[in-house]
Design a protein around this motif. Structure first.
Motif, PDB file in Angstrom:
ATOM      1  N   HIS A 179       0.989  12.325  -9.607  1.00 41.11           N
ATOM      2  CA  HIS A 179       0.149  13.512  -9.474  1.00 41.11           C
ATOM      3  C   HIS A 179       0.846  14.673  -8.781  1.00 41.11           C
ATOM      4  O   HIS A 179       0.207  15.660  -8.474  1.00 41.11           O
ATOM      5  CB  HIS A 179      -1.129  13.171  -8.707  1.00 41.11           C
ATOM      6  N   ARG A 206       0.823  -1.206   0.000  1.00 42.25           N
ATOM      7  CA  ARG A 206       0.000   0.000   0.000  1.00 42.25           C
ATOM      8  C   ARG A 206       0.860   1.259   0.000  1.00 42.25           C
ATOM      9  O   ARG A 206       0.601   2.209  -0.730  1.00 42.25           O
ATOM     10  CB  ARG A 206      -0.918   0.007   1.222  1.00 42.25           C
ATOM     11  N   ALA A 207       1.930   1.240   0.782  1.00 40.10           N
ATOM     12  CA  ALA A 207       2.838   2.391   0.814  1.00 40.10           C
ATOM     13  C   ALA A 207       3.502   2.598  -0.540  1.00 40.10           C
ATOM     14  O   ALA A 207       3.644   3.736  -1.009  1.00 40.10           O
ATOM     15  CB  ALA A 207       3.886   2.195   1.900  1.00 40.10           C
ATOM     16  N   GLN A 208       3.898   1.510  -1.196  1.00 38.00           N
ATOM     17  CA  GLN A 208       4.518   1.628  -2.516  1.00 38.00           C
ATOM     18  C   GLN A 208       3.526   2.170  -3.539  1.00 38.00           C
ATOM     19  O   GLN A 208       3.873   3.017  -4.361  1.00 38.00           O
ATOM     20  CB  GLN A 208       5.053   0.276  -2.975  1.00 38.00           C
ATOM     21  N   LEU A 209       2.294   1.696  -3.500  1.00 36.25           N
ATOM     22  CA  LEU A 209       1.281   2.189  -4.434  1.00 36.25           C
ATOM     23  C   LEU A 209       0.965   3.659  -4.189  1.00 36.25           C
ATOM     24  O   LEU A 209       0.812   4.441  -5.130  1.00 36.25           O
ATOM     25  CB  LEU A 209       0.004   1.354  -4.315  1.00 36.25           C
ATOM     26  N   LEU A 210       0.864   4.045  -2.923  1.00 35.90           N
ATOM     27  CA  LEU A 210       0.598   5.446  -2.615  1.00 35.90           C
ATOM     28  C   LEU A 210       1.728   6.354  -3.082  1.00 35.90           C
ATOM     29  O   LEU A 210       1.490   7.430  -3.643  1.00 35.90           O
ATOM     30  CB  LEU A 210       0.361   5.627  -1.120  1.00 35.90           C
ATOM     31  N   SER A 211       2.969   5.932  -2.868  1.00 36.41           N
ATOM     32  CA  SER A 211       4.091   6.775  -3.297  1.00 36.41           C
ATOM     33  C   SER A 211       4.159   6.872  -4.813  1.00 36.41           C
ATOM     34  O   SER A 211       4.450   7.935  -5.365  1.00 36.41           O
ATOM     35  CB  SER A 211       5.407   6.255  -2.735  1.00 36.41           C
ATOM     36  N   ASN A 250       1.577   6.640  -6.824  1.00 33.01           N
ATOM     37  CA  ASN A 250       0.436   7.461  -7.221  1.00 33.01           C
ATOM     38  C   ASN A 250       0.708   8.936  -6.958  1.00 33.01           C
ATOM     39  O   ASN A 250       0.384   9.800  -7.769  1.00 33.01           O
ATOM     40  CB  ASN A 250      -0.817   7.008  -6.482  1.00 33.01           C
ATOM     41  N   LEU A 251       1.322   9.233  -5.820  1.00 32.32           N
ATOM     42  CA  LEU A 251       1.655  10.620  -5.509  1.00 32.32           C
ATOM     43  C   LEU A 251       2.714  11.162  -6.465  1.00 32.32           C
ATOM     44  O   LEU A 251       2.693  12.339  -6.819  1.00 32.32           O
ATOM     45  CB  LEU A 251       2.122  10.755  -4.059  1.00 32.32           C
TER      46      LEU A 251
END
Length: 100
Positions: free
Chosen positions: A34, A23-28, A30-31
């Motif tokens: 964007h 989840r942390a990898q996906l969030l980073s 994604n950020l």
């Protein structure tokens, strides 16, 4: 072993750790997609115009149009641009014919 409570809790903790890491990898990622990009226009505007002109494929034609517009006025500049464009097109066509 399958019914051992400690074994289940240990594997559950491992799975939750993997999920948190993913989840942390996906969030980073994604950020990063964007994230607002800083503009590179921190200099003289003329420099940016010149670098964009240097990237154009017909730099000579653009410069001839600008020079003609300054020297002879916009009405005669259209004729100069047209002649320059036709000459450039003819030269390019003749070169491609003779090279093949």
């Amino acid at each position: 072993m399958k019914h051992d409570r400690a074994w289940h809790q240990e594997h559950r903790a491992i799975i939750l750790q993997r999920m948190a890491l993913t989840r942390a990898q996906l969030l980073s990622a994604n950020l990063a997609l964007h994230a607002p990009r800083r503009s590179t226009k921190t200099g003289m505007p003329a420099v940016h115009v010149m670098t964009s002109l240097a990237d154009t494929p017909y730099l000579a034609l653009v410069l001839a149009a600008g020079l003609a517009a300054v020297l002879v006025g916009p009405r005669k500049a259209i004729g100069t641009v047209a002649r320059s464009g036709v000459m450039a097109w003819l030269t390019k066509s003749a070169r491609s014919v003779f090279q093949h």
